[in-house]
Motif scaffolding. Structure first.
Motif, PDB file in Angstrom:
ATOM      1  N   ALA A  91      -5.786   2.680  14.215  1.00 23.88           N
ATOM      2  CA  ALA A  91      -5.983   1.508  13.363  1.00 23.88           C
ATOM      3  C   ALA A  91      -6.219   1.919  11.912  1.00 23.88           C
ATOM      4  O   ALA A  91      -6.818   2.962  11.617  1.00 23.88           O
ATOM      5  N   TYR A  92      -5.736   1.100  11.014  1.00 28.97           N
ATOM      6  CA  TYR A  92      -5.905   1.320   9.574  1.00 28.97           C
ATOM      7  C   TYR A  92      -7.390   1.407   9.215  1.00 28.97           C
ATOM      8  O   TYR A  92      -8.214   0.656   9.737  1.00 28.97           O
ATOM      9  N   GLN A  93      -7.712   2.318   8.317  1.00 30.31           N
ATOM     10  CA  GLN A  93      -9.103   2.605   7.983  1.00 30.31           C
ATOM     11  C   GLN A  93      -9.869   1.406   7.425  1.00 30.31           C
ATOM     12  O   GLN A  93     -11.089   1.308   7.611  1.00 30.31           O
ATOM     13  N   GLY A  94      -9.185   0.481   6.778  1.00 31.02           N
ATOM     14  CA  GLY A  94      -9.867  -0.707   6.287  1.00 31.02           C
ATOM     15  C   GLY A  94     -10.341  -1.601   7.412  1.00 31.02           C
ATOM     16  O   GLY A  94     -11.333  -2.326   7.285  1.00 31.02           O
ATOM     17  N   MET A  95      -9.651  -1.548   8.542  1.00 29.45           N
ATOM     18  CA  MET A  95     -10.015  -2.357   9.699  1.00 29.45           C
ATOM     19  C   MET A  95     -11.257  -1.827  10.397  1.00 29.45           C
ATOM     20  O   MET A  95     -11.994  -2.585  11.027  1.00 29.45           O
ATOM     21  N   THR A  96     -11.474  -0.521  10.317  1.00 27.27           N
ATOM     22  CA  THR A  96     -12.577   0.098  11.050  1.00 27.27           C
ATOM     23  C   THR A  96     -13.755   0.484  10.155  1.00 27.27           C
ATOM     24  O   THR A  96     -14.699   1.121  10.624  1.00 27.27           O
ATOM     25  N   GLY A  97     -13.698   0.108   8.881  1.00 28.60           N
ATOM     26  CA  GLY A  97     -14.846   0.308   8.004  1.00 28.60           C
ATOM     27  C   GLY A  97     -14.979   1.700   7.418  1.00 28.60           C
ATOM     28  O   GLY A  97     -16.020   2.024   6.845  1.00 28.60           O
ATOM     29  N   HIS A  98     -13.937   2.530   7.525  1.00 27.07           N
ATOM     30  CA  HIS A  98     -13.988   3.840   6.899  1.00 27.07           C
ATOM     31  C   HIS A  98     -13.785   3.742   5.380  1.00 27.07           C
ATOM     32  O   HIS A  98     -14.305   4.548   4.623  1.00 27.07           O
ATOM     33  N   GLN A  99     -12.994   2.773   4.988  1.00 25.74           N
ATOM     34  CA  GLN A  99     -12.612   2.656   3.580  1.00 25.74           C
ATOM     35  C   GLN A  99     -13.686   1.930   2.791  1.00 25.74           C
ATOM     36  O   GLN A  99     -14.111   0.836   3.141  1.00 25.74           O
ATOM     37  N   ARG A 100     -14.110   2.540   1.709  1.00 25.82           N
ATOM     38  CA  ARG A 100     -15.142   1.955   0.865  1.00 25.82           C
ATOM     39  C   ARG A 100     -14.647   1.828  -0.571  1.00 25.82           C
ATOM     40  O   ARG A 100     -13.709   2.505  -0.973  1.00 25.82           O
ATOM     41  N   GLY A 101     -15.271   0.955  -1.319  1.00 27.12           N
ATOM     42  CA  GLY A 101     -14.895   0.811  -2.722  1.00 27.12           C
ATOM     43  C   GLY A 101     -13.653  -0.040  -2.887  1.00 27.12           C
ATOM     44  O   GLY A 101     -13.409  -0.990  -2.138  1.00 27.12           O
ATOM     45  N   ASP A 102     -12.824   0.311  -3.870  1.00 25.99           N
ATOM     46  CA  ASP A 102     -11.683  -0.515  -4.261  1.00 25.99           C
ATOM     47  C   ASP A 102     -10.356  -0.013  -3.697  1.00 25.99           C
ATOM     48  O   ASP A 102      -9.289  -0.377  -4.199  1.00 25.99           O
TER      49      ASP A 102
ATOM     50  N   ASN B 170      -8.876  -0.594  -0.826  1.00 23.62           N
ATOM     51  CA  ASN B 170      -8.141  -1.474   0.090  1.00 23.62           C
ATOM     52  C   ASN B 170      -7.125  -2.311  -0.688  1.00 23.62           C
ATOM     53  O   ASN B 170      -7.498  -3.070  -1.595  1.00 23.62           O
ATOM     54  N   PRO B 171      -5.828  -2.209  -0.371  1.00 24.78           N
ATOM     55  CA  PRO B 171      -4.811  -2.945  -1.119  1.00 24.78           C
ATOM     56  C   PRO B 171      -4.682  -4.409  -0.716  1.00 24.78           C
ATOM     57  O   PRO B 171      -3.884  -5.143  -1.314  1.00 24.78           O
ATOM     58  N   PHE B 172      -5.450  -4.843   0.276  1.00 22.46           N
ATOM     59  CA  PHE B 172      -5.323  -6.212   0.779  1.00 22.46           C
ATOM     60  C   PHE B 172      -6.414  -7.091   0.179  1.00 22.46           C
ATOM     61  O   PHE B 172      -7.555  -6.673   0.015  1.00 22.46           O
ATOM     62  N   SER B 173      -6.045  -8.322  -0.103  1.00 20.21           N
ATOM     63  CA  SER B 173      -6.984  -9.231  -0.759  1.00 20.21           C
ATOM     64  C   SER B 173      -7.962  -9.864   0.225  1.00 20.21           C
ATOM     65  O   SER B 173      -9.070 -10.258  -0.159  1.00 20.21           O
ATOM     66  N   THR B 174      -7.567  -9.975   1.496  1.00 20.03           N
ATOM     67  CA  THR B 174      -8.451 -10.554   2.507  1.00 20.03           C
ATOM     68  C   THR B 174      -8.372  -9.729   3.787  1.00 20.03           C
ATOM     69  O   THR B 174      -7.403  -8.994   4.028  1.00 20.03           O
ATOM     70  N   ARG B 175      -9.381  -9.883   4.608  1.00 18.81           N
ATOM     71  CA  ARG B 175      -9.395  -9.212   5.903  1.00 18.81           C
ATOM     72  C   ARG B 175      -8.226  -9.692   6.759  1.00 18.81           C
ATOM     73  O   ARG B 175      -7.570  -8.894   7.443  1.00 18.81           O
ATOM     74  N   GLU B 176      -7.958 -10.977   6.729  1.00 18.95           N
ATOM     75  CA  GLU B 176      -6.877 -11.538   7.541  1.00 18.95           C
ATOM     76  C   GLU B 176      -5.527 -10.967   7.126  1.00 18.95           C
ATOM     77  O   GLU B 176      -4.675 -10.655   7.978  1.00 18.95           O
ATOM     78  N   GLU B 177      -5.310 -10.827   5.817  1.00 14.36           N
ATOM     79  CA  GLU B 177      -4.058 -10.253   5.333  1.00 14.36           C
ATOM     80  C   GLU B 177      -3.881  -8.823   5.854  1.00 14.36           C
ATOM     81  O   GLU B 177      -2.783  -8.413   6.245  1.00 14.36           O
ATOM     82  N   MET B 178      -4.958  -8.079   5.846  1.00 14.24           N
ATOM     83  CA  MET B 178      -4.930  -6.696   6.321  1.00 14.24           C
ATOM     84  C   MET B 178      -4.569  -6.634   7.807  1.00 14.24           C
ATOM     85  O   MET B 178      -3.679  -5.871   8.218  1.00 14.24           O
TER      86      MET B 178
ATOM     87  N   VAL C 166      -1.047   1.184   6.194  1.00 11.20           N
ATOM     88  CA  VAL C 166      -0.244   0.383   7.107  1.00 11.20           C
ATOM     89  C   VAL C 166       1.216   0.775   6.881  1.00 11.20           C
ATOM     90  O   VAL C 166       1.714   0.720   5.759  1.00 11.20           O
ATOM     91  N   GLN C 167       1.883   1.183   7.930  1.00 16.53           N
ATOM     92  CA  GLN C 167       3.218   1.754   7.791  1.00 16.53           C
ATOM     93  C   GLN C 167       4.301   0.679   7.634  1.00 16.53           C
ATOM     94  O   GLN C 167       4.240  -0.378   8.272  1.00 16.53           O
ATOM     95  N   PRO C 168       5.296   0.957   6.801  1.00 15.64           N
ATOM     96  CA  PRO C 168       6.425   0.022   6.693  1.00 15.64           C
ATOM     97  C   PRO C 168       7.221  -0.014   7.987  1.00 15.64           C
ATOM     98  O   PRO C 168       7.238   0.952   8.757  1.00 15.64           O
ATOM     99  N   LEU C 169       7.895  -1.113   8.230  1.00 14.04           N
ATOM    100  CA  LEU C 169       8.644  -1.288   9.469  1.00 14.04           C
ATOM    101  C   LEU C 169       9.685  -0.193   9.659  1.00 14.04           C
ATOM    102  O   LEU C 169       9.946   0.240  10.783  1.00 14.04           O
ATOM    103  N   ARG C 170      10.295   0.280   8.571  1.00 16.64           N
ATOM    104  CA  ARG C 170      11.353   1.288   8.701  1.00 16.64           C
ATOM    105  C   ARG C 170      10.821   2.572   9.346  1.00 16.64           C
ATOM    106  O   ARG C 170      11.545   3.245  10.085  1.00 16.64           O
ATOM    107  N   ASN C 171       9.553   2.917   9.070  1.00 12.34           N
ATOM    108  CA  ASN C 171       8.978   4.107   9.693  1.00 12.34           C
ATOM    109  C   ASN C 171       8.797   3.902  11.189  1.00 12.34           C
ATOM    110  O   ASN C 171       9.163   4.762  12.005  1.00 12.34           O
ATOM    111  N   MET C 172       8.224   2.769  11.556  1.00 10.69           N
ATOM    112  CA  MET C 172       8.013   2.486  12.973  1.00 10.69           C
ATOM    113  C   MET C 172       9.343   2.392  13.716  1.00 10.69           C
ATOM    114  O   MET C 172       9.463   2.868  14.856  1.00 10.69           O
TER     115      MET C 172
END
Length: 284
Positions: A68-79, A81-89, A45-51
């Protein structure tokens, strides 16, 4: 309008005339094409300064397709993901879009799901969750498992897209088994439609058995003139029912995307106004 561009702006050496600073490439790119896919958002997820910088570096009429970020689309597996919840992501991703939305340069978010995301009930429910959470953000949907367009599900898939207001990401890619989808020319009742041209390297599409890095060969393909003319005809057909057609070339493992995109612009007779100023080289 038909907008033609590329996936990412950093790897298209033929455009830059010796420029090596990555920070300068987008503004040069925007002198050639009116749209681009941001693929770095898939990996983080890109920082605002980049966008904010990307919005600043491009003309008023320029538009971004944000992957879309890979955690949102299920590409990312294992540990990973830097977000603690789906909603936070999802919230972090939505916040990152603010500069593009405020500048009017967000064309859509591309939700590309992985080859193991098959057509089954729980995955349909997850698509509903994604669309509801992303709310009013225009979203394109791309599959990588052919079950979604199997004869028994194809019409249901397209009907679902139309009902849920997903933009259809129409793909030209190798027909290489279950981990690829057919070319389905249907705008799913939306005013916008997205084409992504991945090339037709059948041998390189699935991971080679010899261990060769598949990313180097998966998109290694150069469309010939006849193939581009055929694809241009399909783009024109889609434009008969859609108001905005976005076309992204992703066949850049060998550096072919930019040349193929420019050839298609010529075939379609497009003349873009409002591109970034271009510095003429010796032979222009």
């Amino acid at each position: 309008m038909i907008k033609i561009g590329l996936t990412g702006w950093g790897d298209h050496d033929s455009l830059y005339g010796g420029i090596t600073k990555s920070s300068e490439k987008l503004s040069v790119y925007a002198g050639h094409f009116p749209t681009v896919e941001i693929d770095s958002t898939f990996y983080a997820v890109q920082p605002l300064r980049n966008m904010e910088k990307w919005a600043y570096d491009t003309p008023d009429s320029f538009s971004f397709v944000v992957k879309a970020y890979q955690g949102m689309t299920g590409h990312q597996r294992g540990d990973g993901n830097p977000f603690s919840t789906r909603e936070e992501m999802f919230d972090a991703f939505l916040t990152s879009l603010d500069p593009l939305q405020k500048s009017g340069k967000l064309a859509m978010v591309l939700c590309q799901f992985p080859p193991w995301f098959e057509c089954k009930k729980e995955n349909v429910q997850y698509l509903r969750y994604c669309k509801e959470y992303l709310n009013d953000v225009p979203c394109a949907l791309e599959f990588r498992h052919q079950s979604w367009f199997a004869p028994e599900f194809k019409e249901q898939t397209l009907s679902f897209m139309e009902k849920e207001k997903w933009i259809h990401s129409i793909c030209d890619e190798p027909q290489a088994g279950a981990r690829s989808i057919p070319f389905v020319l249907d705008t799913a009742g939306n005013d916008d439609v997205l084409f992504r041209f991945h090339g037709r390297n059948v041998a390189g599409w699935n991971k080679p058995a010899n261990g060769q890095e598949w990313r180097d060969v998966r998109y290694l393909y150069e469309y010939n003139q006849q193939e581009l003319e055929d694809l241009a005809g399909k783009v024109k057909k889609a434009y008969q029912s859609a108001k905005n057609v976005y076309v992204l070339f992703n066949n850049n493992s060998g550096g072919h995307a930019a040349g193929n995109a420019k050839t298609m612009i010529d075939i379609l007779g497009l003349d873009y106004k409002g591109l970034a100023p271009r510095q003429l080289d010796l032979f222009d």
